[in-house]
Design a protein around this motif. Structure first.
Motif, mmCIF file in Angstrom:
data_model
loop_
_atom_site.group_PDB
_atom_site.id
_atom_site.type_symbol
_atom_site.label_atom_id
_atom_site.label_comp_id
_atom_site.label_asym_id
_atom_site.label_seq_id
_atom_site.Cartn_x
_atom_site.Cartn_y
_atom_site.Cartn_z
ATOM 1 N N LEU A 152 7.816 -26.416 -37.294
ATOM 2 C CA LEU A 152 8.974 -26.196 -38.156
ATOM 3 C C LEU A 152 9.953 -27.354 -38.059
ATOM 4 O O LEU A 152 10.101 -27.979 -37.009
ATOM 5 C CB LEU A 152 9.679 -24.898 -37.766
ATOM 6 C CG LEU A 152 8.818 -23.634 -37.803
ATOM 7 C CD1 LEU A 152 9.627 -22.447 -37.327
ATOM 8 C CD2 LEU A 152 8.279 -23.391 -39.192
ATOM 9 N N ARG A 153 10.628 -27.644 -39.164
ATOM 10 C CA ARG A 153 11.676 -28.666 -39.228
ATOM 11 C C ARG A 153 12.971 -27.989 -39.665
ATOM 12 O O ARG A 153 12.983 -27.192 -40.603
ATOM 13 C CB ARG A 153 11.325 -29.752 -40.241
ATOM 14 C CG ARG A 153 10.060 -30.510 -39.904
ATOM 15 C CD ARG A 153 10.363 -31.534 -38.829
ATOM 16 N NE ARG A 153 9.214 -32.389 -38.588
ATOM 17 C CZ ARG A 153 8.533 -32.412 -37.452
ATOM 18 N NH1 ARG A 153 8.868 -31.622 -36.477
ATOM 19 N NH2 ARG A 153 7.525 -33.220 -37.293
ATOM 20 N N VAL A 154 14.057 -28.327 -39.006
ATOM 21 C CA VAL A 154 15.369 -27.739 -39.306
ATOM 22 C C VAL A 154 16.243 -28.828 -39.904
ATOM 23 O O VAL A 154 16.495 -29.845 -39.259
ATOM 24 C CB VAL A 154 16.002 -27.137 -38.027
ATOM 25 C CG1 VAL A 154 17.333 -26.497 -38.347
ATOM 26 C CG2 VAL A 154 15.059 -26.122 -37.394
ATOM 27 N N TRP A 155 16.699 -28.632 -41.140
ATOM 28 C CA TRP A 155 17.478 -29.625 -41.895
ATOM 29 C C TRP A 155 18.860 -29.082 -42.201
ATOM 30 O O TRP A 155 19.056 -27.878 -42.340
ATOM 31 C CB TRP A 155 16.815 -29.903 -43.245
ATOM 32 C CG TRP A 155 15.411 -30.395 -43.199
ATOM 33 C CD1 TRP A 155 14.297 -29.671 -42.905
ATOM 34 C CD2 TRP A 155 14.967 -31.716 -43.468
ATOM 35 N NE1 TRP A 155 13.187 -30.469 -42.984
ATOM 36 C CE2 TRP A 155 13.559 -31.727 -43.328
ATOM 37 C CE3 TRP A 155 15.607 -32.893 -43.819
ATOM 38 C CZ2 TRP A 155 12.805 -32.858 -43.521
ATOM 39 C CZ3 TRP A 155 14.846 -34.013 -44.014
ATOM 40 C CH2 TRP A 155 13.471 -34.001 -43.860
ATOM 41 N N ARG A 156 19.824 -30.000 -42.381
ATOM 42 C CA ARG A 156 21.146 -29.669 -42.926
ATOM 43 C C ARG A 156 21.193 -30.250 -44.324
ATOM 44 O O ARG A 156 20.794 -31.386 -44.544
ATOM 45 C CB ARG A 156 22.262 -30.276 -42.083
ATOM 46 C CG ARG A 156 23.650 -29.900 -42.596
ATOM 47 C CD ARG A 156 24.742 -30.532 -41.764
ATOM 48 N NE ARG A 156 24.684 -31.984 -41.766
ATOM 49 C CZ ARG A 156 25.236 -32.768 -42.725
ATOM 50 N NH1 ARG A 156 25.850 -32.234 -43.736
ATOM 51 N NH2 ARG A 156 25.161 -34.078 -42.626
ATOM 52 N N ASP A 157 21.666 -29.454 -45.286
ATOM 53 C CA ASP A 157 21.662 -29.894 -46.676
ATOM 54 C C ASP A 157 22.911 -29.384 -47.376
ATOM 55 O O ASP A 157 23.394 -28.290 -47.083
ATOM 56 C CB ASP A 157 20.405 -29.353 -47.372
ATOM 57 C CG ASP A 157 20.255 -29.876 -48.787
ATOM 58 O OD1 ASP A 157 20.639 -31.024 -49.047
ATOM 59 O OD2 ASP A 157 19.742 -29.128 -49.637
ATOM 60 N N SER A 158 23.432 -30.193 -48.304
ATOM 61 C CA SER A 158 24.565 -29.747 -49.121
ATOM 62 C C SER A 158 24.394 -30.187 -50.571
ATOM 63 O O SER A 158 25.298 -30.004 -51.377
ATOM 64 C CB SER A 158 25.881 -30.287 -48.557
ATOM 65 O OG SER A 158 25.861 -31.696 -48.556
ATOM 66 N N LYS A 159 23.257 -30.753 -50.908
ATOM 67 C CA LYS A 159 23.026 -31.224 -52.276
ATOM 68 C C LYS A 159 22.775 -30.042 -53.211
ATOM 69 O O LYS A 159 22.071 -29.105 -52.863
ATOM 70 C CB LYS A 159 21.829 -32.164 -52.316
ATOM 71 C CG LYS A 159 22.051 -33.440 -51.545
ATOM 72 C CD LYS A 159 20.835 -34.311 -51.569
ATOM 73 C CE LYS A 159 21.078 -35.541 -50.710
ATOM 74 N NZ LYS A 159 19.877 -36.291 -50.476
ATOM 75 N N GLN A 160 23.359 -30.110 -54.385
ATOM 76 C CA GLN A 160 23.202 -29.106 -55.440
ATOM 77 C C GLN A 160 23.622 -27.715 -54.977
ATOM 78 O O GLN A 160 23.064 -26.714 -55.389
ATOM 79 C CB GLN A 160 21.762 -29.071 -55.945
ATOM 80 C CG GLN A 160 21.319 -30.375 -56.536
ATOM 81 C CD GLN A 160 19.863 -30.366 -56.950
ATOM 82 O OE1 GLN A 160 19.104 -29.487 -56.571
ATOM 83 N NE2 GLN A 160 19.481 -31.342 -57.742
#
Length: 114
Positions: A39-47
């Motif tokens: 598993l990969r844990v990402w931070r995102d705020s796009k769209q």
């Protein structure tokens, strides 16, 4: 085979007793054990209107098991979220907490992305 009439819409029936109807649906893959998950844990705020979310990607298995893992993460973090398109979306930046929870649960995971 499913006996759901909606899955057979548009099907032409055959009088051949040996005919087997084949669907285009792919069977769901079996869920890998937690230790074999990557598993990969990402931070995102796009769209997302400037709101930050934490994404968990890379789960291999049934949709039901993914939803159960998403429910566990939302409960442990005390926030909302959802499961869409094979990824878990958790509201807010909870990467460190989620990685800690997944490692304690026996999953293989890493922080990725920004």
């Amino acid at each position: 085979m499913s006996n759901d009439w909606k899955s057979r819409l548009g099907m032409v029936y055959s009088t051949n007793p040996d005919y087997q109807y084949v669907t285009d649906e792919e069977p769901e893959p079996d869920t890998l054990p937690a230790a074999r998950q990557n598993l990969r844990v990402w931070r995102d705020s796009k769209q997302r209107g400037g709101k930050t979310v934490t994404l968990v990607r890379g789960f291999v298995g049934r949709e039901e098991d993914l939803r159960e893992l998403g429910r566990l993460l939302k409960t442990k973090c005390g926030v909302g979220g959802s499961v869409k398109d094979g990824e878990i979306i958790i509201q807010g930046d909870h990467r460190d907490r989620i990685v800690e929870i997944l490692v304690k649960s026996g999953y293989g995971c890493k922080k990725a992305g920004s």
